[in-house]
Design a protein around this motif. Structure first.
Motif, PDB file in Angstrom:
ATOM      1  N   VAL A 191      23.934  19.473  41.561  1.00 18.60           N
ATOM      2  CA  VAL A 191      23.647  20.894  41.325  1.00 18.60           C
ATOM      3  C   VAL A 191      22.137  21.053  41.146  1.00 18.60           C
ATOM      4  O   VAL A 191      21.542  20.471  40.237  1.00 18.60           O
ATOM      5  CB  VAL A 191      24.389  21.410  40.083  1.00 18.60           C
ATOM      6  CG1 VAL A 191      23.987  22.852  39.783  1.00 18.60           C
ATOM      7  CG2 VAL A 191      25.896  21.295  40.270  1.00 18.60           C
ATOM      8  N   VAL A 192      21.514  21.844  42.003  1.00 18.12           N
ATOM      9  CA  VAL A 192      20.075  22.064  41.901  1.00 18.12           C
ATOM     10  C   VAL A 192      19.752  23.364  41.174  1.00 18.12           C
ATOM     11  O   VAL A 192      18.627  23.567  40.705  1.00 18.12           O
ATOM     12  CB  VAL A 192      19.416  22.055  43.292  1.00 18.12           C
ATOM     13  CG1 VAL A 192      19.585  20.705  43.957  1.00 18.12           C
ATOM     14  CG2 VAL A 192      19.997  23.154  44.183  1.00 18.12           C
ATOM     15  N   ARG A 193      20.734  24.244  41.072  1.00 19.08           N
ATOM     16  CA  ARG A 193      20.543  25.496  40.336  1.00 19.08           C
ATOM     17  C   ARG A 193      21.903  26.106  40.061  1.00 19.08           C
ATOM     18  O   ARG A 193      22.801  26.052  40.897  1.00 19.08           O
ATOM     19  CB  ARG A 193      19.678  26.470  41.140  1.00 19.08           C
ATOM     20  CG  ARG A 193      19.141  27.678  40.348  1.00 19.08           C
ATOM     21  CD  ARG A 193      18.296  28.553  41.261  1.00 19.08           C
ATOM     22  NE  ARG A 193      17.626  29.643  40.581  1.00 19.08           N
ATOM     23  CZ  ARG A 193      16.378  29.618  40.142  1.00 19.08           C
ATOM     24  NH1 ARG A 193      15.653  28.513  40.302  1.00 19.08           N
ATOM     25  NH2 ARG A 193      15.830  30.663  39.556  1.00 19.08           N
ATOM     26  N   THR A 194      22.053  26.710  38.870  1.00 20.81           N
ATOM     27  CA  THR A 194      23.274  27.437  38.531  1.00 20.81           C
ATOM     28  C   THR A 194      22.910  28.597  37.615  1.00 20.81           C
ATOM     29  O   THR A 194      21.992  28.485  36.804  1.00 20.81           O
ATOM     30  CB  THR A 194      24.317  26.526  37.858  1.00 20.81           C
ATOM     31  OG1 THR A 194      25.496  27.310  37.550  1.00 20.81           O
ATOM     32  CG2 THR A 194      23.804  25.898  36.587  1.00 20.81           C
ATOM     33  N   TYR A 195      23.618  29.712  37.752  1.00 20.25           N
ATOM     34  CA  TYR A 195      23.255  30.906  36.995  1.00 20.25           C
ATOM     35  C   TYR A 195      24.415  31.904  37.013  1.00 20.25           C
ATOM     36  O   TYR A 195      25.308  31.846  37.876  1.00 20.25           O
ATOM     37  CB  TYR A 195      21.989  31.550  37.570  1.00 20.25           C
ATOM     38  CG  TYR A 195      22.022  31.743  39.075  1.00 20.25           C
ATOM     39  CD1 TYR A 195      22.548  32.896  39.652  1.00 20.25           C
ATOM     40  CD2 TYR A 195      21.528  30.755  39.929  1.00 20.25           C
ATOM     41  CE1 TYR A 195      22.585  33.069  41.025  1.00 20.25           C
ATOM     42  CE2 TYR A 195      21.567  30.911  41.312  1.00 20.25           C
ATOM     43  CZ  TYR A 195      22.086  32.072  41.848  1.00 20.25           C
ATOM     44  OH  TYR A 195      22.138  32.236  43.220  1.00 20.25           O
ATOM     45  N   LEU A 196      24.380  32.829  36.067  1.00 18.54           N
ATOM     46  CA  LEU A 196      25.392  33.883  35.984  1.00 18.54           C
ATOM     47  C   LEU A 196      25.096  34.989  36.992  1.00 18.54           C
ATOM     48  O   LEU A 196      23.929  35.265  37.304  1.00 18.54           O
ATOM     49  CB  LEU A 196      25.426  34.478  34.580  1.00 18.54           C
ATOM     50  CG  LEU A 196      25.960  33.566  33.472  1.00 18.54           C
ATOM     51  CD1 LEU A 196      25.792  34.241  32.111  1.00 18.54           C
ATOM     52  CD2 LEU A 196      27.426  33.204  33.704  1.00 18.54           C
ATOM     53  N   VAL A 197      26.157  35.617  37.481  1.00 20.36           N
ATOM     54  CA  VAL A 197      26.044  36.699  38.460  1.00 20.36           C
ATOM     55  C   VAL A 197      27.034  37.799  38.088  1.00 20.36           C
ATOM     56  O   VAL A 197      27.818  37.652  37.144  1.00 20.36           O
ATOM     57  CB  VAL A 197      26.342  36.187  39.888  1.00 20.36           C
ATOM     58  CG1 VAL A 197      25.315  35.157  40.320  1.00 20.36           C
ATOM     59  CG2 VAL A 197      27.764  35.606  39.964  1.00 20.36           C
ATOM     60  N   SER A 198      26.998  38.881  38.847  1.00 21.45           N
ATOM     61  CA  SER A 198      28.010  39.939  38.709  1.00 21.45           C
ATOM     62  C   SER A 198      28.682  40.123  40.060  1.00 21.45           C
ATOM     63  O   SER A 198      28.073  40.631  41.009  1.00 21.45           O
ATOM     64  CB  SER A 198      27.376  41.256  38.249  1.00 21.45           C
ATOM     65  OG  SER A 198      27.072  41.216  36.879  1.00 21.45           O
ATOM     66  N   GLY A 199      29.932  39.680  40.144  1.00 21.03           N
ATOM     67  CA  GLY A 199      30.695  39.830  41.376  1.00 21.03           C
ATOM     68  C   GLY A 199      31.461  41.135  41.393  1.00 21.03           C
ATOM     69  O   GLY A 199      31.181  42.067  40.638  1.00 21.03           O
ATOM     70  N   SER A 200      32.460  41.181  42.260  1.00 21.06           N
ATOM     71  CA  SER A 200      33.209  42.411  42.498  1.00 21.06           C
ATOM     72  C   SER A 200      34.097  42.789  41.315  1.00 21.06           C
ATOM     73  O   SER A 200      34.739  41.940  40.701  1.00 21.06           O
ATOM     74  CB  SER A 200      34.070  42.257  43.748  1.00 21.06           C
ATOM     75  OG  SER A 200      34.847  43.414  43.955  1.00 21.06           O
ATOM     76  N   ALA A 201      34.120  44.085  41.045  1.00 18.88           N
ATOM     77  CA  ALA A 201      35.036  44.601  40.031  1.00 18.88           C
ATOM     78  C   ALA A 201      36.410  44.874  40.634  1.00 18.88           C
ATOM     79  O   ALA A 201      37.331  45.284  39.921  1.00 18.88           O
ATOM     80  CB  ALA A 201      34.472  45.878  39.426  1.00 18.88           C
ATOM     81  N   TYR A 202      36.553  44.653  41.962  1.00 17.54           N
ATOM     82  CA  TYR A 202      37.806  44.916  42.679  1.00 17.54           C
ATOM     83  C   TYR A 202      38.324  43.612  43.283  1.00 17.54           C
ATOM     84  O   TYR A 202      37.578  42.664  43.512  1.00 17.54           O
ATOM     85  CB  TYR A 202      37.577  45.961  43.774  1.00 17.54           C
ATOM     86  CG  TYR A 202      36.883  47.202  43.262  1.00 17.54           C
ATOM     87  CD1 TYR A 202      37.607  48.224  42.647  1.00 17.54           C
ATOM     88  CD2 TYR A 202      35.501  47.346  43.379  1.00 17.54           C
ATOM     89  CE1 TYR A 202      36.970  49.361  42.180  1.00 17.54           C
ATOM     90  CE2 TYR A 202      34.863  48.486  42.906  1.00 17.54           C
ATOM     91  CZ  TYR A 202      35.592  49.482  42.300  1.00 17.54           C
ATOM     92  OH  TYR A 202      34.972  50.599  41.823  1.00 17.54           O
TER      93      TYR A 202
END
Length: 246
Positions: free
Chosen positions: A142-153
């Motif tokens: 793993v060279v990078r990992t982070y939180l995101v906001s995916g689909s609400a549907y």
């Protein structure tokens, strides 16, 4: 050889005390016989207090001051005991802090660990349940990992995809804002592209905050900080594998 007796120092302190006692007695007697006014009781106390204070001042001359060894000093035993207790408390607190920090690091490692059955080789991994992205190199590191906001549907199925289109600048459907570093890997049911990009800007403002990353809020795409979007853009050229997990 003549002998001389040491000069006798007058006992001013004792004389003053004796004088004050006689004065107090005299005032009390006069007050009791009615010679002094009715406020004699108060006067008696005031005069007695003043005379007693004067007697103490007179009696305590420099030659008769208490020796430093008789002055009240801190408890030589209790002070170190208190320090030891404080040190023990600090050590316990430090130990508790260290344990908490160790637990926090372990929890962070668990959180950042790749999901099971998330493919192999160079790839981008997105977990819908954890709202997190991992950039994984060819050595499965793993060279990078982070939180995101995916689909609400529910419009993105788990599976393996690949990057098929990229746009450094894009406009959201129904004019829902502008975005940068759009990396597309699939399409939704209505044919709209789904991919990774930064947080859209609408009317000059981001449509969500950085603090909300980790919560599904989009119409279908995966929103990222600008710095993370740039890193994924650089990491994922056309044809890069994208694995979506639950």
């Amino acid at each position: 050889m003549s002998k001389h007796r040491a000069p006798v120092r007058p006992r001013y302190g004792r004389m003053a005390v004796l004088g004050s006692s006689l004065a107090v007695t005299l005032i009390a007697v006069l007050g009791g016989t009615g010679v002094l006014p009715s406020t004699a009781d108060d006067t008696t106390r005031d005069v007695a207090s003043d005379l007693a204070g004067a007697a103490r001042d007179t009696a305590t001359t420099p030659s008769e001051s208490p020796s430093p060894s008789t002055l009240e000093e801190p408890d030589a035993v209790s002070a170190p005991a208190g320090n030891a207790s404080g040190a023990a408390g600090a050590e316990k607190s430090s130990g508790g802090t260290a344990a908490a920090e160790q637990e926090r690091k372990q929890a962070l490692r668990r959180e950042k660990a790749l999901p099971p059955r998330s493919g192999d080789g160079r790839r981008v991994v997105f977990s819908e349940g954890r709202q997190r992205v991992w950039l994984v190199d060819g050595d499965d590191e793993v060279v990078r990992t982070y939180l995101v906001s995916g689909s609400a549907y529910d419009n993105l199925d788990p599976g393996t995809y690949e990057v098929y289109s990229r746009s450094e600048d894009a406009v959201g459907i129904d004019d829902s804002g502008t975005m940068k570093y759009f990396v597309r890997f699939t399409e939704g049911d209505a044919g709209a592209a789904i991919g990774f990009h930064d947080i859209p800007v609408d009317d000059g403002k981001r449509v969500q905050t950085f603090e909300q990353l980790g919560t599904p809020l989009s119409h279908g795409c995966i929103r990222q900080r600008r710095s993370d979007a740039i890193r994924l853009w650089e990491f994922a050229p056309l044809g890069t594998t994208v694995v979506v997990t639950t």
